[in-house]
Design a protein around this motif. Structure first.
Motif, PDB file in Angstrom:
ATOM      1  N   ALA A 260       0.830  -1.208   0.000  1.00  0.00           N
ATOM      2  CA  ALA A 260       0.000   0.000   0.000  1.00  0.00           C
ATOM      3  C   ALA A 260       0.864   1.257   0.000  1.00  0.00           C
ATOM      4  N   ARG A 261       1.919   1.248   0.794  1.00  0.00           N
ATOM      5  CA  ARG A 261       2.824   2.406   0.830  1.00  0.00           C
ATOM      6  C   ARG A 261       3.489   2.618  -0.521  1.00  0.00           C
ATOM      7  N   THR A 262       3.859   1.537  -1.182  1.00  0.00           N
ATOM      8  CA  THR A 262       4.473   1.641  -2.505  1.00  0.00           C
ATOM      9  C   THR A 262       3.503   2.268  -3.496  1.00  0.00           C
ATOM     10  N   ILE A 263       2.273   1.777  -3.492  1.00  0.00           N
ATOM     11  CA  ILE A 263       1.257   2.317  -4.403  1.00  0.00           C
ATOM     12  C   ILE A 263       1.021   3.801  -4.139  1.00  0.00           C
ATOM     13  N   HIS A 270      -5.983   4.322  -5.123  1.00  0.00           N
ATOM     14  CA  HIS A 270      -7.342   4.398  -5.686  1.00  0.00           C
ATOM     15  C   HIS A 270      -7.374   4.177  -7.193  1.00  0.00           C
ATOM     16  N   LYS A 271      -6.211   3.880  -7.783  1.00  0.00           N
ATOM     17  CA  LYS A 271      -6.166   3.584  -9.217  1.00  0.00           C
ATOM     18  C   LYS A 271      -5.936   2.101  -9.484  1.00  0.00           C
ATOM     19  N   ILE A 272      -5.527   1.386  -8.437  1.00  0.00           N
ATOM     20  CA  ILE A 272      -5.257  -0.047  -8.552  1.00  0.00           C
ATOM     21  C   ILE A 272      -6.211  -0.801  -7.636  1.00  0.00           C
ATOM     22  N   VAL A 273      -6.896  -1.796  -8.172  1.00  0.00           N
ATOM     23  CA  VAL A 273      -7.750  -2.661  -7.351  1.00  0.00           C
ATOM     24  C   VAL A 273      -6.850  -3.625  -6.593  1.00  0.00           C
ATOM     25  N   MET A 274      -7.006  -3.674  -5.268  1.00  0.00           N
ATOM     26  CA  MET A 274      -6.164  -4.547  -4.453  1.00  0.00           C
ATOM     27  C   MET A 274      -7.033  -5.454  -3.591  1.00  0.00           C
ATOM     28  N   ILE A 275      -6.776  -6.752  -3.708  1.00  0.00           N
ATOM     29  CA  ILE A 275      -7.513  -7.769  -2.962  1.00  0.00           C
ATOM     30  C   ILE A 275      -6.524  -8.599  -2.166  1.00  0.00           C
ATOM     31  N   THR A 276      -6.879  -8.912  -0.921  1.00  0.00           N
ATOM     32  CA  THR A 276      -5.966  -9.670  -0.078  1.00  0.00           C
ATOM     33  C   THR A 276      -6.745 -10.540   0.904  1.00  0.00           C
ATOM     34  N   HIS A 277      -6.049 -11.016   1.933  1.00  0.00           N
ATOM     35  CA  HIS A 277      -6.642 -11.930   2.911  1.00  0.00           C
ATOM     36  C   HIS A 277      -6.419 -11.426   4.332  1.00  0.00           C
ATOM     37  N   GLU A 278      -7.256 -11.891   5.243  1.00  0.00           N
ATOM     38  CA  GLU A 278      -7.189 -11.689   6.692  1.00  0.00           C
ATOM     39  C   GLU A 278      -7.474 -10.233   7.088  1.00  0.00           C
ATOM     40  N   LEU A 279      -8.533 -10.054   7.857  1.00  0.00           N
ATOM     41  CA  LEU A 279      -8.999  -8.720   8.226  1.00  0.00           C
ATOM     42  C   LEU A 279      -8.363  -8.270   9.539  1.00  0.00           C
ATOM     43  N   THR A 280      -7.168  -7.708   9.454  1.00  0.00           N
ATOM     44  CA  THR A 280      -6.490  -7.142  10.619  1.00  0.00           C
ATOM     45  C   THR A 280      -6.982  -5.705  10.823  1.00  0.00           C
ATOM     46  N   GLN A 285      -8.665  -0.477   8.209  1.00  0.00           N
ATOM     47  CA  GLN A 285      -8.491   0.946   7.919  1.00  0.00           C
ATOM     48  C   GLN A 285      -8.237   1.156   6.429  1.00  0.00           C
ATOM     49  N   MET A 286      -7.437   0.272   5.817  1.00  0.00           N
ATOM     50  CA  MET A 286      -7.158   0.402   4.389  1.00  0.00           C
ATOM     51  C   MET A 286      -8.426   0.164   3.560  1.00  0.00           C
ATOM     52  N   LEU A 287      -9.290  -0.723   4.032  1.00  0.00           N
ATOM     53  CA  LEU A 287     -10.581  -0.912   3.356  1.00  0.00           C
ATOM     54  C   LEU A 287     -11.403   0.366   3.423  1.00  0.00           C
ATOM     55  N   ARG A 288     -11.479   0.935   4.606  1.00  0.00           N
ATOM     56  CA  ARG A 288     -12.280   2.147   4.797  1.00  0.00           C
ATOM     57  C   ARG A 288     -11.714   3.329   4.012  1.00  0.00           C
ATOM     58  N   ASP A 289     -10.382   3.342   3.836  1.00  0.00           N
ATOM     59  CA  ASP A 289      -9.737   4.431   3.099  1.00  0.00           C
ATOM     60  C   ASP A 289      -9.772   4.194   1.594  1.00  0.00           C
ATOM     61  N   GLY A 290     -10.240   3.014   1.174  1.00  0.00           N
ATOM     62  CA  GLY A 290     -10.325   2.725  -0.253  1.00  0.00           C
ATOM     63  C   GLY A 290      -9.029   2.257  -0.873  1.00  0.00           C
ATOM     64  N   ILE A 291      -8.020   1.958  -0.052  1.00  0.00           N
ATOM     65  CA  ILE A 291      -6.752   1.438  -0.590  1.00  0.00           C
ATOM     66  C   ILE A 291      -6.899  -0.044  -0.915  1.00  0.00           C
ATOM     67  N   LEU A 292      -7.548  -0.773  -0.021  1.00  0.00           N
ATOM     68  CA  LEU A 292      -7.935  -2.149  -0.294  1.00  0.00           C
ATOM     69  C   LEU A 292      -9.374  -2.163  -0.802  1.00  0.00           C
ATOM     70  N   ASP A 293      -9.661  -3.083  -1.718  1.00  0.00           N
ATOM     71  CA  ASP A 293     -11.013  -3.179  -2.259  1.00  0.00           C
ATOM     72  C   ASP A 293     -11.791  -4.356  -1.687  1.00  0.00           C
ATOM     73  N   ALA A 294     -11.089  -5.419  -1.298  1.00  0.00           N
ATOM     74  CA  ALA A 294     -11.760  -6.575  -0.702  1.00  0.00           C
ATOM     75  C   ALA A 294     -10.757  -7.368   0.126  1.00  0.00           C
ATOM     76  N   TYR A 330     -15.202 -18.986   5.407  1.00  0.00           N
ATOM     77  CA  TYR A 330     -14.494 -17.709   5.295  1.00  0.00           C
ATOM     78  C   TYR A 330     -15.511 -16.634   4.959  1.00  0.00           C
ATOM     79  N   SER A 331     -15.106 -15.381   5.115  1.00  0.00           N
ATOM     80  CA  SER A 331     -16.002 -14.241   4.868  1.00  0.00           C
ATOM     81  C   SER A 331     -15.345 -13.272   3.896  1.00  0.00           C
ATOM     82  N   ILE A 332     -16.183 -12.527   3.180  1.00  0.00           N
ATOM     83  CA  ILE A 332     -15.699 -11.507   2.245  1.00  0.00           C
ATOM     84  C   ILE A 332     -16.082 -10.138   2.793  1.00  0.00           C
ATOM     85  N   PHE A 333     -15.097  -9.252   2.898  1.00  0.00           N
ATOM     86  CA  PHE A 333     -15.353  -7.901   3.391  1.00  0.00           C
ATOM     87  C   PHE A 333     -14.968  -6.865   2.336  1.00  0.00           C
TER      88      PHE A 333
END
Length: 342
Positions: A260-263, A270-280, A285-294, A330-333
Motif C-alpha cells: 500500500a505504501r508503494t502504491i 485508488h487507481k489499482i484494485v487490491m484484494i488480499t486476505h485476513e482482516l487485521t 483501515q485500508m478498506l475504509r480508506d479505499g486502498i484495499l477493495d476486498a 471464510y467471509s468476504i469484506f
C-alpha cells in the motif's frame, strides 16, 4: 436377556492387557494416550456399563508448529491457541507453540523429528517440500498429525483443517474481474511462498476464474515475497516499473502495508484494485480508506479449535467426526460491510 460387557471382552477387542483396561476404566492412570484411546473406543463400542470420566485422563500435549507471529494471520492463530487452552480443558488437551522458519527446510525437518518424540500429537503449518513430507511421514508413525491452513496430502496426516484455498482463489479472481469490469487490465499476483500449498492453490484458483470468465484480464507477473513485508513492497515497486498500467494486485499473504505504501508513493492509490486476505485492524483501515477493495477473511480461532477437536476425537475424547479434509468457512469484506475498528 443380554449379558453385560466385561473388562476381558474390552481388553480382547482393543488388543491390550486386562490390567490396561482396568487402569483406564477405574481411573488409575499410567496408560499411554494411544492405548487409552483404544480402550475408550472399544468400551463405547461394546457399551461397557460403566461411567468413564475424562477427569482422570492424562493431559494430551499437542505441539503446534508454525511460523513466527510477524505475519498477522499466524499472530491471530497463536492467540487463538492461547485462548483455547482454557476452553479445551474439559478434553484434557494442552497445546504448545513452536516457531519454525519456513525458509529453513532442514531446520524445520529437524524440529518435526524432535517434537514428535516428546508430544502426543502435532498440528503443522509448513511449506510443501519433499524433505518436510518425509519428516512428517516418519513422525506420523509415532503420533497423529493435523495440517492446518495449508495442506500436505503426502505427510501421513489424519486430517487437514482450514479453508478450501483453491475456492478462495477463485473467489478472489471473481472479485478482481468484476471490479476491473469489461475493460480488464494487467494484474500482479504476490505470493508469500510458492511452496506453501495454500498459496499455490489460491493462485491456481485465481488464474482459473480469470481465464474462464474475464479474458480482458491478464496476469503479468507472479511474485514471491517469502513472507517478508519489506520484500513484498520492493517487488511490487519493481513490477510496477517493469509493467506500467497495472490495474490490479492480488496479494495472497503478508506485505499489504508495504504494498500500500508503494502504491501511494507512486501516486497510484485508488487507481489499482487490491484484494488480499485476513482482516487485521490495519487492513480494516485500508478498506475504509479505499486502498484495499476486498479482504477474504478466514477464522483462525475456529481453525485452531477444530484442529484440537480432531486430535481429541482421534484419542476418543470427543464426538467430532474426523474427515480427510475439514474445510472451514471464510467471509468476504468490502468497505460497506467492514466491521468497526476497535
Amino acid at each position: 436377556m443380554s449379558r453385560k460387557t466385561t473388562l476381558i471382552q474390552v481388553a480382547e477387542a482393543a488388543g491390550v492387557s486386562l490390567s490396561t483396561v482396568d487402569r483406564v476404566v477405574n481411573r488409575r492412570g499410567g496408560v499411554s494416550p494411544k492405548a487409552e484411546a483404544k480402550v475408550l473406543e472399544w468400551a463405547r463400542r461394546l457399551n461397557l456399563d460403566r461411567r468413564i470420566d475424562r477427569s482422570y485422563l492424562k493431559t494430551l500435549r499437542i505441539a503446534v508448529l508454525m511460523q513466527s507471529p510477524q505475519n498477522p494471520f499466524y499472530r491471530a492463530l497463536r492467540d487463538a491457541f492461547g485462548d483455547l487452552r482454557a476452553t479445551m480443558a474439559d478434553m484434557k488437551i494442552g497445546c504448545f507453540i513452536h516457531d519454525i522458519d519456513v525458509t529453513d527446510v532442514a531446520g524445520t525437518a529437524q524440529k518435526i523429528g524432535e517434537v514428535s518424540k516428546s508430544y502426543d500429537g502435532l498440528i503443522v503449518t509448513c511449506p510443501d517440500d519433499p524433505r518436510l513430507s518425509d519428516a512428517l511421514r516418519l513422525a506420523a508413525r509415532r503420533v497423529p498429525i493435523v495440517t492446518l491452513a495449508t495442506d500436505l496430502p503426502g505427510s501421513g496426516r489424519i486430517a487437514y483443517v482450514g479453508p478450501d484455498n483453491r475456492q478462495i482463489g477463485r473467489v478472489a479472481g471473481e472479485l478482481m474481474g468484476r471490479f476491473l469490469g469489461s475493460e480488464g487490465g494487467r494484474i500482479l499476483v504476490v505470493l508469500g511462498m510458492q511452496r506453501m500449498t495454500g498459496h499455490e492453490e489460491r493462485e491456481m484458483g485465481f488464474r482459473s476464474v480469470l481465464r474462464e470468465r474475464f479474458p480482458g484480464c491478464s496476469i503479468v507477473a507472479s511474485l514471491e515475497s517469502e513472507e517478508s513485508q519489506e520484500r513484498a513492497g520492493e517487488l511490487v515497486r519493481e513490477a510496477l516499473r517493469d509493467h506500467p498500467g497495472v490495474r490490479g494486485i492480488y496479494n495472497v499473504s503478508a506485505g499489504n502495508l508495504a504494498i500500500a505504501r508503494t502504491i501511494q508513493s507512486l501516486g497510484l492509490a485508488h487507481k489499482i484494485v487490491m484484494i488480499t486476505h485476513e482482516l487485521t485492524p490495519a487492513r480494516r483501515q485500508m478498506l475504509r480508506d479505499g486502498i484495499l477493495d476486498a479482504v477474504i477473511d478466514q477464522n483462525p480461532w475456529l481453525e485452531a479449535r477444530r484442529a484440537l477437536e480432531v486430535l481429541g476425537r482421534h484419542f476418543q475424547r470427543g464426538d467430532v467426526e474426523i474427515r480427510p479434509n475439514e474445510y472451514t468457512p471464510y467471509s468476504i469484506f468490502i468497505r460497506e460491510n467492514c466491521p468497526a475498528i476497535d
